[in-house]
Each structure stands twice: as C-alpha cells, then as structure tokens.
Design a protein around this motif. Sequence first.
Motif, short mmCIF file in Angstrom:
data_model
loop_
_atom_site.label_atom_id
_atom_site.label_comp_id
_atom_site.label_asym_id
_atom_site.label_seq_id
_atom_site.Cartn_x
_atom_site.Cartn_y
_atom_site.Cartn_z
N TRP A 153 0.84 -1.19 0.00
CA TRP A 153 0.00 0.00 0.00
C TRP A 153 0.88 1.25 0.00
O TRP A 153 1.86 1.34 0.75
CB TRP A 153 -0.92 0.03 1.23
CG TRP A 153 -1.80 -1.19 1.35
CD1 TRP A 153 -1.74 -2.16 2.31
CD2 TRP A 153 -2.86 -1.57 0.47
NE1 TRP A 153 -2.69 -3.12 2.08
CE2 TRP A 153 -3.40 -2.78 0.95
CE3 TRP A 153 -3.41 -1.01 -0.69
CZ2 TRP A 153 -4.46 -3.44 0.33
CZ3 TRP A 153 -4.46 -1.66 -1.32
CH2 TRP A 153 -4.98 -2.87 -0.81
N ALA A 154 0.53 2.21 -0.86
CA ALA A 154 1.23 3.50 -0.96
C ALA A 154 2.67 3.37 -1.43
O ALA A 154 3.46 4.29 -1.26
CB ALA A 154 1.20 4.25 0.38
N ALA A 155 3.04 2.25 -2.06
CA ALA A 155 4.44 2.03 -2.42
C ALA A 155 4.94 2.98 -3.50
O ALA A 155 6.14 3.20 -3.62
CB ALA A 155 4.64 0.58 -2.89
N GLY A 156 4.03 3.55 -4.29
CA GLY A 156 4.45 4.46 -5.35
C GLY A 156 4.49 5.90 -4.89
O GLY A 156 5.03 6.22 -3.82
N THR A 157 3.87 6.77 -5.66
CA THR A 157 3.92 8.20 -5.39
C THR A 157 3.38 8.56 -4.02
O THR A 157 3.86 9.52 -3.38
CB THR A 157 3.12 8.95 -6.48
OG1 THR A 157 3.62 8.56 -7.77
CG2 THR A 157 3.23 10.44 -6.33
N SER A 158 2.41 7.83 -3.53
CA SER A 158 1.71 8.22 -2.31
C SER A 158 2.50 8.02 -1.03
O SER A 158 2.03 8.34 0.05
CB SER A 158 0.37 7.47 -2.20
OG SER A 158 -0.49 7.88 -3.24
N GLY A 188 -1.90 5.76 -11.28
CA GLY A 188 -0.90 6.83 -11.34
C GLY A 188 0.01 6.73 -12.55
O GLY A 188 -0.46 6.72 -13.69
N VAL A 189 1.31 6.64 -12.30
CA VAL A 189 2.26 6.61 -13.42
C VAL A 189 2.19 5.31 -14.21
O VAL A 189 2.82 5.19 -15.27
CB VAL A 189 3.70 6.87 -12.94
CG1 VAL A 189 3.86 8.30 -12.48
CG2 VAL A 189 4.11 5.90 -11.85
N TRP A 190 1.46 4.32 -13.71
CA TRP A 190 1.23 3.08 -14.44
C TRP A 190 -0.08 3.13 -15.25
O TRP A 190 -0.50 2.12 -15.79
CB TRP A 190 1.17 1.89 -13.48
CG TRP A 190 2.48 1.43 -12.94
CD1 TRP A 190 3.32 0.49 -13.46
CD2 TRP A 190 3.11 1.88 -11.73
NE1 TRP A 190 4.42 0.34 -12.66
CE2 TRP A 190 4.33 1.18 -11.58
CE3 TRP A 190 2.76 2.81 -10.75
CZ2 TRP A 190 5.19 1.37 -10.52
CZ3 TRP A 190 3.63 3.02 -9.68
CH2 TRP A 190 4.82 2.30 -9.57
N THR A 191 -0.72 4.28 -15.33
CA THR A 191 -2.05 4.39 -15.95
C THR A 191 -2.09 3.81 -17.36
O THR A 191 -2.96 3.00 -17.69
CB THR A 191 -2.49 5.87 -15.98
OG1 THR A 191 -2.69 6.32 -14.64
CG2 THR A 191 -3.78 6.04 -16.77
N PRO A 230 8.94 3.10 -13.98
CA PRO A 230 8.16 3.81 -12.95
C PRO A 230 8.31 3.29 -11.53
O PRO A 230 7.88 3.95 -10.60
CB PRO A 230 6.72 3.59 -13.43
CG PRO A 230 6.75 2.27 -14.14
CD PRO A 230 8.10 2.22 -14.81
N GLN A 231 8.94 2.13 -11.34
CA GLN A 231 8.87 1.50 -10.02
C GLN A 231 9.91 2.00 -9.02
O GLN A 231 9.62 2.08 -7.83
CB GLN A 231 8.99 -0.03 -10.16
CG GLN A 231 8.63 -0.76 -8.87
CD GLN A 231 8.63 -2.27 -9.03
OE1 GLN A 231 8.89 -2.79 -10.12
NE2 GLN A 231 8.36 -2.98 -7.97
N TRP A 286 14.30 10.66 -0.60
CA TRP A 286 13.39 9.83 -1.40
C TRP A 286 13.06 10.56 -2.69
O TRP A 286 13.23 11.78 -2.80
CB TRP A 286 12.13 9.45 -0.64
CG TRP A 286 11.20 10.57 -0.29
CD1 TRP A 286 10.25 11.16 -1.08
CD2 TRP A 286 11.10 11.22 0.99
NE1 TRP A 286 9.57 12.13 -0.38
CE2 TRP A 286 10.06 12.19 0.89
CE3 TRP A 286 11.75 11.06 2.20
CZ2 TRP A 286 9.70 13.00 1.97
CZ3 TRP A 286 11.39 11.87 3.27
CH2 TRP A 286 10.37 12.82 3.14
N ALA A 287 12.59 9.80 -3.66
CA ALA A 287 12.15 10.36 -4.94
C ALA A 287 10.79 9.77 -5.27
O ALA A 287 10.54 8.59 -5.05
CB ALA A 287 13.15 10.01 -6.05
N GLY A 288 9.92 10.61 -5.78
CA GLY A 288 8.59 10.17 -6.20
C GLY A 288 8.30 10.67 -7.60
O GLY A 288 8.91 11.63 -8.08
#
Length: 605
Positions: free
Chosen positions: A52-57, A234-237, A304-305, A338-340
Amino acid sequence: MTAQTRRAALEAMADDEGLDVLVVGGGVTGAGIALDAVTRGLRTAVVEAQDWAAGTSSRSSRLVHGGLRYLYQLDIPLVAEALKERGTLLTRTAPHLVQAQPFLWPLKTPVLERAYSALGVGLYDALSIIGSRGRSVPVQKHYSRSGAKALVPSLKADSLVGAIRFYDARVDDARLVLALVRTAVGHGALAASRAQVTDLLQDAGGRVVGARVTDLEEGVTREVRARHVINATGVWTEETQALAGTGQGLQVLASKGIHVVVPRERIQGEAGLFVRTEKSVLFVIPWERFWIIGTTDTAWHEGPQHPVPTRADIDYVLSHANSVLEEPLTRDDVVGTWAGLRPLLQPGTKGGRTTSTKVSREHTITEAAPGLAVIAGGKLTTYRVMAEDAVDFVLGRSRARAVPSITASVPLVGAEGYRSAERRRARIARRHSWTEDRVTHLLRRYGAEIDTVLAMVDGDPSLARPLAHAPEYLRAEVAFAVTHEGALHLEDVLRHRVRLDDETRDRGLAAVDEVSEIVAPLLGWDPARTAEEVAAYRARVEAIRAAEEETTDAAAERARLRAPDLVPLRPLTPAGQSPAEGPTTDQAVDEAKTPSWAHTTKGHP
C-alpha cells in the motif's frame, strides 16, 4: 488487516457474487475510491501490485495544502477546492494524522512585494475560512526582518527584508493511505496488497467485466468479476489501461520530485519555510526530529517502479535551501532521501476520444473501454474529491444522485475518539513511564487506536521497549504494522509504517535484526525466510546508496536495479499482443515467477 484477511479477501473477490466495483491501485486515489464506493453500499474491492502506498503516495512532500502558488496563476477554484479538503481532514476525517503547520514566506523587496503577497495570502485565508466554515488554521501574520529572524534564527539576514507567516498542514502520506484502506475494510471492502491485475476480462462485446488478479505472494491467479473496474494506478495508468486493447484512455507523463531529510538541530526555527525558486517553490518542513526539504520537478524517462535521487538532485535542493540559510547545509547533513513520480496528466485522451469523459481542474476521468474507467492527475490533498468524482462517473448521474458520497463526514480509523485520547496524554505517559512527547508521537500515528497499542503492550511488556537502534519507535509499533496494518515484508514495515528508511542514515539497517525478530513469528517465518528478507533489504539499501552517487537518472536506475525485488511484478501484455511468456492459469502456481518462500509459508498467519 493481516496476511490472513488478505488471503480471505482474494478468495472472496473471486466468488460467484461478483463485485460492483474493482479498484486497481492502492495509492491515495485508489484507497479513497475504495472508501467512497463501499460507503455508498457497493460491493467493493481494491488491489495493489506492491505494498500500500508504495508508489507516489509514500514519496510526496507530506503536505496537505491549498497550493498558494496557484493563486498567482489565478487558479482560484483549484485552491478553494484544496483548502476545503484541507479543512475536512484537519477537523473531521483525520485530525490525528493531519496537523496545522506554520510557514514563513521570506520577502525580498519592501512595500510592493509585501502588499501583493498580503493580498494573495489574505485570499488564501479567506478561501480557507469559507471552505471550512470557520477557521481551521490561524490567519496570516506579518514580520519585519528581525521578527522573521526571531521566528527562524537560521535565516540568512540578507535573504529577506521581512516575511509573512501563513498556515498549511502536514501529513504522513503513507499512513494516510493505510488509514483509508483500513477504514474501507472496516466498512466491508475487500483489500489485497501484492495482488497485481495482469489482464482484464472482457465479454463478447468488448465490455470489461473484471480482471485476472495474480497473488504475487503465492503465484495464484484468480478471475475477479466486477460491474465496474476503475484504474487508479498513477504513473502506471497507460500500462494498465492498455490491457483493454482499445487504444483509448488517458495520457500520463512522469515528473520526478525528490526530498532530502536533515536533522532538526541543523536549522533553528519554529516554522517551515516557503521559498520561491526559478521553477517552482521549495518547502523546508519541520518533521518531528528532522526537516524535510524539497522538491524538484524534472522529466522522468526511466521505469516507474524505482525512482531515486541522483547526486545532482540532492545538490540542487541543498543549494536552494542554502540561499536562505545562514549556515549552509552539506551532503554530510543529509540523513535520508526519497524520490517520487508525479503522474502529470496530458491534454486530451488517447485516440482523441472526447465522449464519456469528465475533466476536473487537476484530474480527469474517462472511459478507456466500456466497463473500464480511468482516473489520473490531481494531488494528495484532493484525493477525496477525485474519489467522489470517480464513483459518480461509473454510477452515472441519476444513480450517483440517489446514493451520493458521504466521505466528507466519515472519520478515518483512529479519528473517532482522538480528542478524548489526546486529553489522556499525561496519564498515559505516567502509567507507562514515557515522556509526553512519546505519547504525542503515538497519538499522531494511531489516534484513538493508541488504546489498541497500549493493550498490546499490556499483553506483552516487551513491546513497550523502544527499538535499540531506533528508540523513537516502540517494538509495539513494529508488531502493530503486522497485526493491524497488513505488512507482509520487512521492507513494508521499514518503508511505509515505521519509517526508518527515510529517517536514519543507514535506512534502518541497524534495526533490521530486531525488527525481523518481532515480525518473523507474527508472519510465520522460519530462519531461512527471515534471512532472505534481511538480505533483500540490505541489498536494496546498498543499491540506493550507489544510485545516489550517480549524476543521471539512467545511471541511477541501473545502480538501483542491481538489487532485485523480493516480490517482482509480472510484465503486462496489452490486449491483442502475444505475451513473452505463457499465461498463468487460474488457481495454478507459476513456479518460475514465485518467490522461493511462497509455498513453504503458505498457511502461516
């Protein structure tokens, strides 16, 4: 949420009853959609391919804000909407997670800049009061140069002639997402992390009627039927919507933003800083024992990951911070980074489709195929509005009017009873021989659920001990991550729950053995599995360290990818194309793509 409830949820998703809504993506938008849908009485499930929330969030600026800079672009409706949502979070839905935060805006020229800035901040305050139906934060206050220096002594005297203090709010972004998912589950939603949509189910007419969901922990693929599928990845849309094979949907580009963390003692001040740069703004944000400084905004062309900051990114942020600080920061001061990736919505839709599309000020929802809605854009602050719009969209105007969203008044887990628990702070501290600061830390992470944490401590006094190498956190918080917050792996705990990955120079390595000692029996790990988890986390940390020494995104990504993922994602094949590998059959385990421990631990809690 536990490993057991996750497995039960996956099985329930695939039953004959089917779902009303299947949400794909477990960031703040997907989690918000799941809560909105389930509280309208819809049978709802949400799946996330990673944690959960592993990407941008989990990689944002950790702000809940209206976007003061948008006022200078005259986007008043956008700011008003965000400020209204900020007030909702502060006062009703998540007062334990979201705290008001003062910021100082340094002024560089007298009279004129102060005048127009005062008008802008005044409008910001007015929109906040209107949206919140009262004051949810204090209004602006003006300072001379000496007054600003008294508030933030570390300010460089020649960098300002005065300042304006205004308020926004801050939040632990990953914990907000966890609270949303857990609240949705509490209302009856089915939720599973490490569960990847690898294909979409379509009927003879091409309508999307569900998805094939692969349990990445056990290698089992299930068919999940749903009346509506909502893509919130998100970026995987574009990658996810391509599974429908229509060539329709949204166009999203990724922009990288990075943050650095420095110790609290390196900047003396009682307020954060809001610094305008040549491209955007830089925030210097107080965060418990640290300062968070960011962000950047650069095009991202890699995968994106695993975005990571480069040496050039870190130097850029430090340089802009040093433009207003008396004592310059150096790379030796950096505790964490960190980078998002921001999913930047592009104008129009793929294939030029304009029907069945709802365009908001910062987000868009469209129908990529019948039965498949796609949402992208927006920001963390306005997640609830995005969620409401997405569910309205799939329900249609008349049904949405009949069962409107109620999430503006639904408290997130830990919110109900928080104020009462807060008033017991001193008593809790005395009873457990803790400082009041430690109790405040617990209250702002768990809210009224502090009583659950305390019950765990009463049942096992060893959980009352601080972590030996991270004494700001209790052993109970590690256990709670597994028993209540759905952590399945060591990195889930250290990255998104007990956030040592961001807050210690070694990204939590010194605490890894103790954390794994707590986690292992709760998740049924044997010594071999525990060693594999620890080794994977160590490899990840070393790879990030190497990446941060590179100067380009491409080189940094190559360095980061030298550490393989413990639970790798499956490659997706757009509909109509031949897969590179044979498909996984329903209810069958693909040995080649399943971690070595997946079968030996099956059946453990």
